[in-house]
Design a protein around this motif. Structure first.
Motif, PDB file in Angstrom:
ATOM      1  N   TRP A 155      44.798  34.658  37.349  1.00 35.25           N
ATOM      2  CA  TRP A 155      43.854  35.745  37.223  1.00 35.25           C
ATOM      3  C   TRP A 155      44.259  37.356  37.314  1.00 35.25           C
ATOM      4  O   TRP A 155      43.916  37.716  36.468  1.00 35.25           O
ATOM      5  N   ILE A 156      45.129  37.569  37.927  1.00 36.12           N
ATOM      6  CA  ILE A 156      45.902  38.697  38.016  1.00 36.12           C
ATOM      7  C   ILE A 156      46.695  39.072  36.694  1.00 36.12           C
ATOM      8  O   ILE A 156      46.482  40.116  36.189  1.00 36.12           O
ATOM      9  N   SER A 157      47.430  37.909  36.322  1.00 37.76           N
ATOM     10  CA  SER A 157      48.044  37.890  35.070  1.00 37.76           C
ATOM     11  C   SER A 157      47.095  38.230  33.839  1.00 37.76           C
ATOM     12  O   SER A 157      47.591  39.118  33.112  1.00 37.76           O
ATOM     13  N   CYS A 158      46.350  37.444  33.742  1.00 36.30           N
ATOM     14  CA  CYS A 158      45.014  37.578  32.920  1.00 36.30           C
ATOM     15  C   CYS A 158      44.649  39.205  32.622  1.00 36.30           C
ATOM     16  O   CYS A 158      44.450  39.773  31.805  1.00 36.30           O
ATOM     17  N   PHE A 159      44.258  39.320  34.129  1.00 32.40           N
ATOM     18  CA  PHE A 159      43.560  40.879  34.081  1.00 32.40           C
ATOM     19  C   PHE A 159      44.717  42.091  33.523  1.00 32.40           C
ATOM     20  O   PHE A 159      44.133  42.977  32.606  1.00 32.40           O
ATOM     21  N   LEU A 160      45.866  41.840  33.884  1.00 32.88           N
ATOM     22  CA  LEU A 160      47.029  42.903  33.592  1.00 32.88           C
ATOM     23  C   LEU A 160      46.997  42.587  31.898  1.00 32.88           C
ATOM     24  O   LEU A 160      47.363  43.924  31.393  1.00 32.88           O
ATOM     25  N   PHE A 161      47.148  41.585  31.501  1.00 33.78           N
ATOM     26  CA  PHE A 161      47.078  41.395  30.094  1.00 33.78           C
ATOM     27  C   PHE A 161      45.835  42.295  29.382  1.00 33.78           C
ATOM     28  O   PHE A 161      46.268  42.846  28.515  1.00 33.78           O
ATOM     29  N   VAL A 162      44.931  41.984  29.747  1.00 34.31           N
ATOM     30  CA  VAL A 162      43.562  42.702  29.322  1.00 34.31           C
ATOM     31  C   VAL A 162      43.619  44.140  29.321  1.00 34.31           C
ATOM     32  O   VAL A 162      43.324  44.778  28.340  1.00 34.31           O
ATOM     33  N   ALA A 163      43.999  44.447  30.537  1.00 38.84           N
ATOM     34  CA  ALA A 163      44.106  45.813  30.970  1.00 38.84           C
ATOM     35  C   ALA A 163      45.072  46.680  30.205  1.00 38.84           C
ATOM     36  O   ALA A 163      44.870  47.589  29.563  1.00 38.84           O
ATOM     37  N   THR A 164      46.165  45.852  29.843  1.00 36.62           N
ATOM     38  CA  THR A 164      47.469  46.740  29.128  1.00 36.62           C
ATOM     39  C   THR A 164      46.768  46.659  27.546  1.00 36.62           C
ATOM     40  O   THR A 164      47.196  47.581  27.156  1.00 36.62           O
ATOM     41  N   MET A 165      46.251  45.516  27.027  1.00 34.20           N
ATOM     42  CA  MET A 165      45.875  45.689  25.518  1.00 34.20           C
ATOM     43  C   MET A 165      44.713  46.718  25.466  1.00 34.20           C
ATOM     44  O   MET A 165      44.935  47.449  24.548  1.00 34.20           O
ATOM     45  N   VAL A 166      43.881  46.691  26.405  1.00 36.21           N
ATOM     46  CA  VAL A 166      42.662  47.786  26.223  1.00 36.21           C
ATOM     47  C   VAL A 166      43.299  49.259  26.654  1.00 36.21           C
ATOM     48  O   VAL A 166      42.857  50.068  25.629  1.00 36.21           O
ATOM     49  N   GLY A 167      44.355  49.462  27.452  1.00 35.35           N
ATOM     50  CA  GLY A 167      44.770  50.648  27.807  1.00 35.35           C
ATOM     51  C   GLY A 167      45.571  51.102  26.531  1.00 35.35           C
ATOM     52  O   GLY A 167      45.552  52.512  26.338  1.00 35.35           O
ATOM     53  N   THR A 168      46.449  50.275  25.905  1.00 36.45           N
ATOM     54  CA  THR A 168      47.303  50.830  25.011  1.00 36.45           C
ATOM     55  C   THR A 168      46.377  51.153  23.496  1.00 36.45           C
ATOM     56  O   THR A 168      46.546  51.888  22.782  1.00 36.45           O
ATOM     57  N   TRP A 169      45.469  50.015  23.412  1.00 38.52           N
ATOM     58  CA  TRP A 169      44.807  49.999  22.197  1.00 38.52           C
ATOM     59  C   TRP A 169      43.457  50.914  22.151  1.00 38.52           C
ATOM     60  O   TRP A 169      43.386  52.038  21.363  1.00 38.52           O
ATOM     61  N   HIS A 170      42.767  50.978  23.120  1.00 38.91           N
ATOM     62  CA  HIS A 170      41.424  51.689  23.114  1.00 38.91           C
ATOM     63  C   HIS A 170      41.801  53.165  23.667  1.00 38.91           C
ATOM     64  O   HIS A 170      41.189  54.213  23.184  1.00 38.91           O
TER      65      HIS A 170
END
Length: 191
Positions: A155-170
């Motif tokens: 779940w931490i890995s999934c959170f980091l994946f989503v956070a990185t995607m949202v952080g760089t994209w949005h």
């Protein structure tokens, strides 16, 4: 003999690896992990992480590290492994060098023709597909764990994946900063 196989493999990847380094990752993984068995999936994942953090194009960095690791895993020494790095890197770059020399003048002359524009329009979706394949190929238990094995890490890995995607994209946060933030979060949360 491994040097010849490295050269042929990375020459083919360089010849057909449209979309830059990220587009090549799925091709590199398919060849060095699945077809030849030179690296394990975990080793390839580590190489991708190192290639993203070191200066230079990710495709060339990956080829350099894969060449070294493949020769090293075959039982050769340090200097022979360095020769594997040079071989893989040279083979990956050679097709682009040859093609750019041959077509640079032709491209400038014909770049606005409908035929050339149609070719590039057809290549764009293929490049997006290669980038998507590279993303999906890296979503493995070695990178994310599994909910049944280690739910916290998953779940931490999934959170980091989503956070990185949202952080760089949005939010348009610099990808280098996101890599540093994720590494720091991983150190704190997963150590």
């Amino acid at each position: 003999m491994i040097y010849l196989y490295l050269f042929i493999t990375f020459f083919q990847i360089g010849l057909f690896g449209f979309g830059g380094g990220y587009g090549m990752l799925s091709l590199i993984q398919g060849e060095v992990v699945h077809n030849h068995g030179w690296l394990t999936t975990g080793e390839f994942t580590d190489i991708v992480a190192i290639s993203q953090m070191t200066p230079g194009p990710i495709g060339i960095n990956s080829a350099t590290y894969c060449g070294y690791t493949a020769v090293h895993n075959a039982g050769y020494g340090y200097w022979m492994s360095i020769l594997g790095s040079v071989t893989a890197t040279f083979a990956l770059v050679l097709p682009s060098l040859i093609l750019m020399i041959l077509i640079s003048r032709l491209f400038m002359k014909y770049m606005n023709t409908p035929t050339v524009q149609s070719v590039f329009s057809g290549l764009r979706p293929a490049v997006v597909g290669l980038l998507g394949a590279a993303t999906l190929l890296l979503m493995t238990p070695e990178n994310f764990s599994a909910p049944s094995v280690n739910p916290w890490q998953f779940w931490i890995s999934c959170f980091l994946f989503v956070a990185t995607m949202v952080g760089t994209w949005h939010f348009k946060i610099n990808p280098i900063r996101m890599i540093c933030y994720s590494g720091f979060a991983g150190l704190i949360l997963l150590y």
